[in-house]
Design an enzyme around this catalytic site. Structure first.
Site, PDB file in Angstrom:
ATOM      1  N   MET A  31      -8.170  -6.038  -3.900  1.00 48.16           N
ATOM      2  CA  MET A  31      -7.697  -4.984  -3.103  1.00 48.16           C
ATOM      3  C   MET A  31      -6.490  -5.409  -2.218  1.00 48.16           C
ATOM      4  O   MET A  31      -6.458  -6.370  -1.655  1.00 48.16           O
ATOM      5  CB  MET A  31      -9.030  -4.737  -2.423  1.00 48.16           C
ATOM      6  CG  MET A  31      -8.479  -3.815  -1.117  1.00 48.16           C
ATOM      7  SD  MET A  31      -9.973  -3.652   0.242  1.00 48.16           S
ATOM      8  CE  MET A  31     -11.046  -2.454  -0.417  1.00 48.16           C
ATOM      9  N   ASP A  33      -3.161  -2.822  -0.501  1.00 49.55           N
ATOM     10  CA  ASP A  33      -2.830  -1.968   0.323  1.00 49.55           C
ATOM     11  C   ASP A  33      -3.842  -0.418   0.391  1.00 49.55           C
ATOM     12  O   ASP A  33      -4.234   0.163  -0.685  1.00 49.55           O
ATOM     13  CB  ASP A  33      -1.368  -1.181   0.352  1.00 49.55           C
ATOM     14  CG  ASP A  33      -0.524  -2.364   0.283  1.00 49.55           C
ATOM     15  OD1 ASP A  33      -0.692  -3.522   0.550  1.00 49.55           O
ATOM     16  OD2 ASP A  33       0.884  -1.995  -0.103  1.00 49.55           O
ATOM     17  N   ASP A 157       6.650   4.561  -2.240  1.00 47.13           N
ATOM     18  CA  ASP A 157       5.971   4.657  -1.067  1.00 47.13           C
ATOM     19  C   ASP A 157       5.937   5.742  -0.435  1.00 47.13           C
ATOM     20  O   ASP A 157       6.132   5.941   0.891  1.00 47.13           O
ATOM     21  CB  ASP A 157       6.140   3.384  -0.127  1.00 47.13           C
ATOM     22  CG  ASP A 157       6.106   1.950  -0.780  1.00 47.13           C
ATOM     23  OD1 ASP A 157       5.781   1.931  -2.141  1.00 47.13           O
ATOM     24  OD2 ASP A 157       6.387   1.239  -0.229  1.00 47.13           O
ATOM     25  N   GLU A 209       8.870  -1.227   3.388  1.00 45.84           N
ATOM     26  CA  GLU A 209       7.816  -0.524   2.470  1.00 45.84           C
ATOM     27  C   GLU A 209       6.579   0.148   3.342  1.00 45.84           C
ATOM     28  O   GLU A 209       6.532   0.222   4.544  1.00 45.84           O
ATOM     29  CB  GLU A 209       6.814  -1.817   2.045  1.00 45.84           C
ATOM     30  CG  GLU A 209       7.940  -2.798   1.115  1.00 45.84           C
ATOM     31  CD  GLU A 209       6.849  -3.715   0.275  1.00 45.84           C
ATOM     32  OE1 GLU A 209       7.129  -3.897  -0.710  1.00 45.84           O
ATOM     33  OE2 GLU A 209       6.142  -4.323   0.820  1.00 45.84           O
ATOM     34  N   TRP A 306       1.187 -11.403   2.162  1.00 48.50           N
ATOM     35  CA  TRP A 306       1.691 -11.492   0.805  1.00 48.50           C
ATOM     36  C   TRP A 306       2.058 -13.031   0.594  1.00 48.50           C
ATOM     37  O   TRP A 306       2.361 -13.580  -0.450  1.00 48.50           O
ATOM     38  CB  TRP A 306       2.805 -10.556   0.487  1.00 48.50           C
ATOM     39  CG  TRP A 306       2.403  -9.210   0.114  1.00 48.50           C
ATOM     40  CD1 TRP A 306       2.635  -8.166   0.843  1.00 48.50           C
ATOM     41  CD2 TRP A 306       1.462  -9.016  -0.908  1.00 48.50           C
ATOM     42  NE1 TRP A 306       2.131  -7.103   0.017  1.00 48.50           N
ATOM     43  CE2 TRP A 306       1.278  -7.495  -1.005  1.00 48.50           C
ATOM     44  CE3 TRP A 306       0.937  -9.734  -2.095  1.00 48.50           C
ATOM     45  CZ2 TRP A 306       0.888  -6.783  -1.685  1.00 48.50           C
ATOM     46  CZ3 TRP A 306       0.169  -8.750  -2.940  1.00 48.50           C
ATOM     47  CH2 TRP A 306       0.035  -7.669  -2.923  1.00 48.50           C
TER      48      TRP A 306
END
Length: 523
Positions: A31, A33, A157, A209, A306
């Site tokens: 899992m 965002d 996005d 982002e 990340w």
């Protein structure tokens, strides 16, 4: 139990499952965002990017909750195909069927970035649900929006919402490269016009982002005023690497965002969370109890980074969402700071009356190390801890959670009078050899108030709260103006709780601790 590949060569042994009780995690998948957060038919829907492994195509997973505390995992909502990974996006309730996809009836509509796994090409895509968000049909007519008006560069996005003053849909999106936000308008969610841009700011190598644009109320404002909050996820995070989130406060007219103050990160942006693990937060759409200028919107972020997201040592699941947080703005002179607090529903997870200690004096250390006082009967791996403490000149004080019996392993949340920083220290938190950057100290500013008498005279008084959930630690300083979030992976018997002081006299005015456990699910 199984081990994971470690870039440092270390292989942790006897891994614990580390499955949180209160934080949303997948049962058996990866899992990342959260996407498409929406309130519909008395239910909170949270979609999220999921995949079998880092190399697999991405789908939208799905979970629902009636109260932001009890979550039910559902089958994959929008599955990846051979030609499409389903990445970041949003879900709206199209009450007037502006798209025509509902056949004249209201429908839920997802607007998301579709990525071709073979070429990396991206476009914005549409899907609709006629059954309240459980099954979805893709728009069959091809790409919704392939590029921007700026040299044809692709965007990604999309964050979409209805803007009543102009009676139109607004899309906030970011180009694939560059530090820019774009604003688009539409009457029907199908045809879009580029109407504004914002940026660039900050280091050119930092990619923006997952934008979110939401109206946030001002705390204790007698006129009930609000401001707009533009939030961005930034990767790599300037200064520390990894990834992080920033926000700017300003005005929005449906076409352009104008910041009204400078930030403490870069340009008009300040840090949303000073810890290492908070990213891609998105606010719930259409929540009638928490939308509008008088109410606090709620968002959820991915509790990850990340830098090491694909090697954290959990099995068979990987990835976790934050506790849902309310959003408000606190005035400080002519400036505003974002205030985040766990939603009030989390308090119903308190199991019993808890433990309360008053006026505990921790003396100055003797040079042989910090002063610790274990809190009897108040340990565990799922806790809410609140501390109100006076910290003398040159001292630091706080709590150690998820500590081992011998005190060698712990996660420490402290405030330093000398630096004025709230600190989350996971250097001795347990399993950390899976990535060289994991074992680290994170800090954020917290002002406090002067202490004029008593053992800590000349120091400062601060308050902060810590939510501990097996492998998740979220610390909220003051009223929530400073937040630090982190994953930790304790091993062995690490469930003890201690008060901690170093460098000078400390007075713990009050310590409250509650064990946490989700109550019975509402019927």
């Amino acid at each position: 139990m199984s081990s994971v590949d470690s870039p440092t060569g270390a292989q942790p042994e006897a891994l614990q499952p580390w499955r949180p009780l209160l934080h949303l995690t997948p049962s058996r998948s990866r899992m990342t965002d959260p996407n498409g957060l929406v309130w519909h038919a008395s239910m909170y829907h949270l979609y999220y990017q999921c995949s079998a492994d880092p190399r697999a195509a991405v789908s939208w997973g799905h979970a629902t909750s009636p109260d932001l505390l009890h979550w039910t995992e559902h089958p994959v909502a929008i599955a990846a195909t051979a030609s499409e990974s389903v990445t970041a996006g949003s879900v709206v309730e199209d009450l007037h069927d502006t798209t025509g996809l509902g056949g004249g009836a209201p429908a839920l509509v997802a607007v998301y970035t579709a990525t071709d796994p073979a070429t990396g090409g991206q476009h914005q895509a549409l899907a609709a649900s006629a059954d309240g968000g459980y099954t979805w049909q893709r728009l069959p007519d091809g790409p919704l929006l392939a590029g921007s008006g700026s040299g044809g560069s692709q965007i990604r996005d999309p964050r979409v919402f209805w803007y009543p003053p102009r009676s139109c849909w607004v899309m906030v999106a970011t180009p694939v490269s560059g530090s820019v936000v774009q604003f688009w308008c539409s009457d029907d969610l199908l045809s879009w016009e580029l109407v504004g841009r914002f940026g660039p700011f900050g280091p050119p190598q930092a990619r923006w982002e997952v934008p979110d644009l939401v109206e946030v109320p001002i705390d204790a404002d007698p006129e009930g005023r609000s401001r707009w909050l533009l939030a961005l996820s930034v990767n790599p995070r300037p200064g520390t690497g990894g990834s992080g989130m920033v926000y700017a406060v300003g005005d929005f007219d449906g076409r352009s965002f104008v910041p009204t103050q400078d930030g403490d990160a870069f340009g008009p942006f300040s840090w949303v969370d000073h810890g290492p693990d908070f990213y891609a937060a998105t606010s719930f759409a259409h929540d009638p109890a928490r939308t509008g200028p008088q109410n606090s919107p709620v968002w959820v972020g991915w509790l990850g980074n990340w830098a090491y997201a694909d090697v954290v040592p959990t099995t068979p699941w990987r990835g976790v969402q934050s506790l849902p947080r309310t959003l408000r703005l606190a005035r400080n002179g002519d400036r505003y700071r974002l205030v985040q607090r766990p939603v009030p529903e989390i308090a119903t997870a308190r199991d019993g009356i808890g433990t309360r200690l008053l006026h505990v004096v921790l003396p100055a250390d003797t040079g042989e190390g910090p002063v610790r006082r274990r809190v009897p009967g108040a340990g565990g791996t799922c806790l809410e801890v609140r501390i109100d403490v006076e910290v003398g000149p040159g001292a630091s004080a706080g709590v150690e959670v998820l500590a081992s019996a011998d005190g060698a392993q712990y996660t420490r949340v402290t405030w330093s009078q000398e630096s004025g920083l709230l600190c989350l220290d996971r250097r001795e938190s347990g399993v950390s050899g899976f990535h060289p950057d994991f074992a680290a100290l994170a800090t954020g500013p917290l002002e406090g108030s002067p202490v004029t008498e008593g053992p800590a005279a000349g120091g400062r008084r601060v308050r902060f709260a810590v939510w501990v959930d097996v492998c998740c630690v979220e610390a909220f300083g003051g009223d929530g103006e400073t937040v630090l979030s982190a994953q930790v992976f304790p091993d062995g018997d690490s469930g003890f709780l201690s008060m901690f002081a170093e460098g000078g006299p400390v007075v713990v005015r009050e310590l409250q601790v509650w064990p946490l456990r989700p109550p019975a699910a509402p019927v």
